[in-house]
Design a protein around this motif. Sequence first.
Motif, PDB file in Angstrom:
ATOM      1  N   LEU A  69       0.963  -1.298  -0.061  1.00  0.00           N
ATOM      2  CA  LEU A  69       0.250  -0.034   0.118  1.00  0.00           C
ATOM      3  C   LEU A  69       0.783   1.225  -0.093  1.00  0.00           C
ATOM      4  O   LEU A  69       0.402   2.217  -0.759  1.00  0.00           O
ATOM      5  CB  LEU A  69      -0.910   0.033   1.283  1.00  0.00           C
ATOM      6  CG  LEU A  69      -1.846  -1.128   1.094  1.00  0.00           C
ATOM      7  CD1 LEU A  69      -2.671  -1.313   2.620  1.00  0.00           C
ATOM      8  CD2 LEU A  69      -3.151  -0.552   0.142  1.00  0.00           C
ATOM      9  N   LYS A  70       2.071   1.107   0.706  1.00  0.00           N
ATOM     10  CA  LYS A  70       2.949   2.337   0.697  1.00  0.00           C
ATOM     11  C   LYS A  70       3.477   2.495  -0.665  1.00  0.00           C
ATOM     12  O   LYS A  70       3.637   3.719  -1.149  1.00  0.00           O
ATOM     13  CB  LYS A  70       3.995   2.060   1.833  1.00  0.00           C
ATOM     14  CG  LYS A  70       3.534   2.147   3.301  1.00  0.00           C
ATOM     15  CD  LYS A  70       4.656   2.099   4.248  1.00  0.00           C
ATOM     16  CE  LYS A  70       4.219   1.946   5.565  1.00  0.00           C
ATOM     17  NZ  LYS A  70       5.205   1.469   6.465  1.00  0.00           N
ATOM     18  N   ARG A  71       4.020   1.458  -1.434  1.00  0.00           N
ATOM     19  CA  ARG A  71       4.269   1.469  -2.633  1.00  0.00           C
ATOM     20  C   ARG A  71       3.380   2.204  -3.557  1.00  0.00           C
ATOM     21  O   ARG A  71       3.721   3.089  -4.540  1.00  0.00           O
ATOM     22  CB  ARG A  71       4.848   0.179  -3.117  1.00  0.00           C
ATOM     23  CG  ARG A  71       5.283   0.127  -4.663  1.00  0.00           C
ATOM     24  CD  ARG A  71       6.350   0.816  -4.778  1.00  0.00           C
ATOM     25  NE  ARG A  71       7.095   0.731  -6.038  1.00  0.00           N
ATOM     26  CZ  ARG A  71       7.561   1.887  -6.536  1.00  0.00           C
ATOM     27  NH1 ARG A  71       8.126   2.947  -5.978  1.00  0.00           N
ATOM     28  NH2 ARG A  71       8.087   1.674  -7.918  1.00  0.00           N
ATOM     29  N   ALA A  72       2.054   1.668  -3.529  1.00  0.00           N
ATOM     30  CA  ALA A  72       1.041   2.067  -4.202  1.00  0.00           C
ATOM     31  C   ALA A  72       0.906   3.879  -4.289  1.00  0.00           C
ATOM     32  O   ALA A  72       0.883   4.528  -5.082  1.00  0.00           O
ATOM     33  CB  ALA A  72      -0.455   1.742  -4.011  1.00  0.00           C
ATOM     34  N   ALA A  73       0.958   4.326  -2.898  1.00  0.00           N
ATOM     35  CA  ALA A  73       0.879   5.623  -2.394  1.00  0.00           C
ATOM     36  C   ALA A  73       1.939   6.433  -3.000  1.00  0.00           C
ATOM     37  O   ALA A  73       1.841   7.417  -3.585  1.00  0.00           O
ATOM     38  CB  ALA A  73       0.958   5.798  -1.026  1.00  0.00           C
ATOM     39  N   LYS A  74       3.384   5.940  -3.043  1.00  0.00           N
ATOM     40  CA  LYS A  74       4.422   6.541  -3.515  1.00  0.00           C
ATOM     41  C   LYS A  74       4.094   6.583  -5.187  1.00  0.00           C
ATOM     42  O   LYS A  74       4.760   7.716  -5.729  1.00  0.00           O
ATOM     43  CB  LYS A  74       5.578   5.523  -3.275  1.00  0.00           C
ATOM     44  CG  LYS A  74       6.881   6.293  -3.640  1.00  0.00           C
ATOM     45  CD  LYS A  74       8.177   5.585  -3.132  1.00  0.00           C
ATOM     46  CE  LYS A  74       9.591   6.319  -3.495  1.00  0.00           C
ATOM     47  NZ  LYS A  74      10.776   5.505  -3.164  1.00  0.00           N
TER      48      LYS A  74
END
Length: 273
Positions: free
Chosen positions: A203-208
């Motif tokens: 999810l953090k990767r998606a946000a980035k």
Amino acid sequence: MRIVQHPIELKKELKNVKGSIGFVPTMGALHEGHLSLIKKARDENDVVVVSIFVNPTQFLPGEDFNKYPRKLEADIKLCELAKVDFLFTPNIDDIYDKDEVLIKAPNIKGYILEGFNRPGHFDGVLQIVNKLLNIVNPTNAYFGKKDAQQLYLIKKMVNNFYMDVNIVECDIIREKDGLAMSSRNVYLNDEERQKALLISKSLKRAAKLIMQGVMNVQDIKSEMLNILKPLDVEYVEIVNRNFDKLDKIEIDYTIILVAAKVGTTRLIDNIWI
């Protein structure tokens, strides 16, 4: 703090309340996520009611109803410390009879994502939430964003039935390592706990990626699925606030959702964009 078991008794008690009532429905095994909801209710209302009820109708055959964490004594102490006014702890027979009037989840939005592999789950969720809202008759009711589809359907039920309650959306509370707080986290051993962190990592990767200007949903999902490969992924989905699938990210209107099994434990998480 008053501990009340029977619905009629609680209704009588709350009829005499002056001012606003904040309500936090839970299934117990309280953690910091629950306590954040209770704190918000305490800050925003004159009276706070918390319910603890492991609701059998939202569990499907073979799910973890019988082994779901139950820690009533500890939960009572936490509620006392959080300055809860009324703790509602009904038994199953206090809530359900043998020939119930039933509520059914929407035919489409109730049977996608969480409802796809768990058909009937949201029927049970809406049934109990409807009952609890009628028993407590709160001014404000507090629900976490971690159960995003549940939150959407509860708001839809409140709107469809013209119920006089304000549903308050509350942010996900995470452990220091990023794992979304859940009563089911206690099922994880040390190795599984480390694997579970791949969910929040994806999810953090998606946000980035979105911050970097990547708006194509398939590109984002591919990156997430690559991170999640070691897990038994049930779904990765990107929807708008009405739970319609998207082709492109809509800023301030998008939810990215993950459901995966880590060992035998099923976990969900999401991020609101």
